[in-house]
Design a protein around this motif. Sequence first.
Motif, PDB file in Angstrom:
ATOM      1  N   VAL A   8      15.752  31.652  44.262  1.00  0.00           N
ATOM      2  CA  VAL A   8      15.129  30.958  43.137  1.00  0.00           C
ATOM      3  C   VAL A   8      14.232  31.896  42.339  1.00  0.00           C
ATOM      4  O   VAL A   8      14.301  31.942  41.116  1.00  0.00           O
ATOM      5  CB  VAL A   8      14.315  29.736  43.636  1.00  0.00           C
ATOM      6  CG1 VAL A   8      13.529  29.109  42.499  1.00  0.00           C
ATOM      7  CG2 VAL A   8      15.236  28.721  44.273  1.00  0.00           C
ATOM      8  N   VAL A   9      13.355  32.659  43.005  1.00  0.00           N
ATOM      9  CA  VAL A   9      12.368  33.471  42.288  1.00  0.00           C
ATOM     10  C   VAL A   9      12.795  34.911  42.100  1.00  0.00           C
ATOM     11  O   VAL A   9      12.173  35.647  41.346  1.00  0.00           O
ATOM     12  CB  VAL A   9      10.975  33.426  42.970  1.00  0.00           C
ATOM     13  CG1 VAL A   9      10.441  32.030  43.000  1.00  0.00           C
ATOM     14  CG2 VAL A   9      11.013  34.033  44.357  1.00  0.00           C
ATOM     15  N   GLY A  10      13.833  35.355  42.772  1.00  0.00           N
ATOM     16  CA  GLY A  10      14.333  36.710  42.585  1.00  0.00           C
ATOM     17  C   GLY A  10      13.661  37.716  43.491  1.00  0.00           C
ATOM     18  O   GLY A  10      13.044  37.389  44.493  1.00  0.00           O
ATOM     19  N   ALA A  11      13.768  38.976  43.099  1.00  0.00           N
ATOM     20  CA  ALA A  11      13.323  40.074  43.949  1.00  0.00           C
ATOM     21  C   ALA A  11      11.809  40.199  44.020  1.00  0.00           C
ATOM     22  O   ALA A  11      11.302  40.980  44.811  1.00  0.00           O
ATOM     23  CB  ALA A  11      13.920  41.378  43.429  1.00  0.00           C
ATOM     24  N   TRP A  22       4.358  36.462  45.577  1.00  0.00           N
ATOM     25  CA  TRP A  22       5.334  36.477  44.505  1.00  0.00           C
ATOM     26  C   TRP A  22       4.797  37.384  43.414  1.00  0.00           C
ATOM     27  O   TRP A  22       3.856  37.042  42.702  1.00  0.00           O
ATOM     28  CB  TRP A  22       5.579  35.080  43.983  1.00  0.00           C
ATOM     29  CG  TRP A  22       6.635  34.962  42.934  1.00  0.00           C
ATOM     30  CD1 TRP A  22       7.622  35.862  42.627  1.00  0.00           C
ATOM     31  CD2 TRP A  22       6.825  33.873  42.048  1.00  0.00           C
ATOM     32  NE1 TRP A  22       8.407  35.410  41.622  1.00  0.00           N
ATOM     33  CE2 TRP A  22       7.944  34.178  41.236  1.00  0.00           C
ATOM     34  CE3 TRP A  22       6.179  32.664  41.859  1.00  0.00           C
ATOM     35  CZ2 TRP A  22       8.405  33.318  40.245  1.00  0.00           C
ATOM     36  CZ3 TRP A  22       6.652  31.811  40.874  1.00  0.00           C
ATOM     37  CH2 TRP A  22       7.750  32.131  40.086  1.00  0.00           C
ATOM     38  N   GLN A  23       5.365  38.566  43.297  1.00  0.00           N
ATOM     39  CA  GLN A  23       4.957  39.553  42.300  1.00  0.00           C
ATOM     40  C   GLN A  23       5.675  39.246  40.994  1.00  0.00           C
ATOM     41  O   GLN A  23       6.892  39.380  40.915  1.00  0.00           O
ATOM     42  CB  GLN A  23       5.308  40.960  42.799  1.00  0.00           C
ATOM     43  CG  GLN A  23       4.785  42.060  41.932  1.00  0.00           C
ATOM     44  CD  GLN A  23       3.285  42.238  42.064  1.00  0.00           C
ATOM     45  OE1 GLN A  23       2.695  41.900  43.075  1.00  0.00           O
ATOM     46  NE2 GLN A  23       2.655  42.755  41.036  1.00  0.00           N
ATOM     47  N   VAL A  24       4.938  38.827  39.983  1.00  0.00           N
ATOM     48  CA  VAL A  24       5.551  38.491  38.702  1.00  0.00           C
ATOM     49  C   VAL A  24       4.982  39.395  37.611  1.00  0.00           C
ATOM     50  O   VAL A  24       3.873  39.907  37.718  1.00  0.00           O
ATOM     51  CB  VAL A  24       5.302  37.007  38.323  1.00  0.00           C
ATOM     52  CG1 VAL A  24       5.973  36.080  39.307  1.00  0.00           C
ATOM     53  CG2 VAL A  24       3.822  36.708  38.240  1.00  0.00           C
ATOM     54  N   ALA A  25       5.753  39.584  36.579  1.00  0.00           N
ATOM     55  CA  ALA A  25       5.279  40.342  35.422  1.00  0.00           C
ATOM     56  C   ALA A  25       4.204  39.512  34.717  1.00  0.00           C
ATOM     57  O   ALA A  25       4.304  38.286  34.627  1.00  0.00           O
ATOM     58  CB  ALA A  25       6.438  40.626  34.473  1.00  0.00           C
ATOM     59  N   SER A  26       3.155  40.179  34.258  1.00  0.00           N
ATOM     60  CA  SER A  26       2.095  39.460  33.554  1.00  0.00           C
ATOM     61  C   SER A  26       1.426  40.384  32.552  1.00  0.00           C
ATOM     62  O   SER A  26       1.563  41.620  32.627  1.00  0.00           O
ATOM     63  CB  SER A  26       1.048  38.943  34.546  1.00  0.00           C
ATOM     64  OG  SER A  26       0.312  40.029  35.093  1.00  0.00           O
ATOM     65  N   ASP A  27       0.687  39.800  31.629  1.00  0.00           N
ATOM     66  CA  ASP A  27      -0.061  40.610  30.678  1.00  0.00           C
ATOM     67  C   ASP A  27      -1.134  41.427  31.396  1.00  0.00           C
ATOM     68  O   ASP A  27      -1.420  42.560  31.019  1.00  0.00           O
ATOM     69  CB  ASP A  27      -0.656  39.751  29.564  1.00  0.00           C
ATOM     70  CG  ASP A  27      -1.497  38.598  30.072  1.00  0.00           C
ATOM     71  OD1 ASP A  27      -1.500  38.317  31.288  1.00  0.00           O
ATOM     72  OD2 ASP A  27      -2.159  37.957  29.244  1.00  0.00           O
ATOM     73  N   LEU A  28      -1.692  40.892  32.464  1.00  0.00           N
ATOM     74  CA  LEU A  28      -2.695  41.619  33.229  1.00  0.00           C
ATOM     75  C   LEU A  28      -2.073  42.834  33.911  1.00  0.00           C
ATOM     76  O   LEU A  28      -2.654  43.928  33.900  1.00  0.00           O
ATOM     77  CB  LEU A  28      -3.351  40.706  34.265  1.00  0.00           C
ATOM     78  CG  LEU A  28      -4.433  41.324  35.135  1.00  0.00           C
ATOM     79  CD1 LEU A  28      -5.553  41.920  34.285  1.00  0.00           C
ATOM     80  CD2 LEU A  28      -4.993  40.279  36.093  1.00  0.00           C
TER      81      LEU A  28
END
Length: 124
Positions: A8-11, A22-28
Amino acid sequence: MLASARGVVGAGLQVQGDCLRWQVASDLARFDAAVAAGRDEEVLAASDGPLMQGLEAGLSAGARDWLASERMRLQHRWREAAMRQLERLHRQPTEAAELARRALRREPYDDDAAIALASALHAQ
């Protein structure tokens, strides 16, 4: 269950012992990467608003303390980039004045930004 979650959330899903992240891309994350790489123009292009603006009321005391600390860290990094950029703009007073004004909007009592603004206005 982890295999399903990864689907569901990927790599970006990381497991260490019984901890899940859960490491996600963010502006921070982009801001921190720009700081680390010395890309001052990207740092300065970051939002002028405080981190998680408007969410303080729903946080615990500990979370509010963390948020205040994180906001100070980000402001310090932004200011460092602004001061370096102001040095590079010493022959471009219009741009220097604009950046100094931005710095003063973020921190109204910043003596270095006030001096940079006065110098830029004098040079125009």
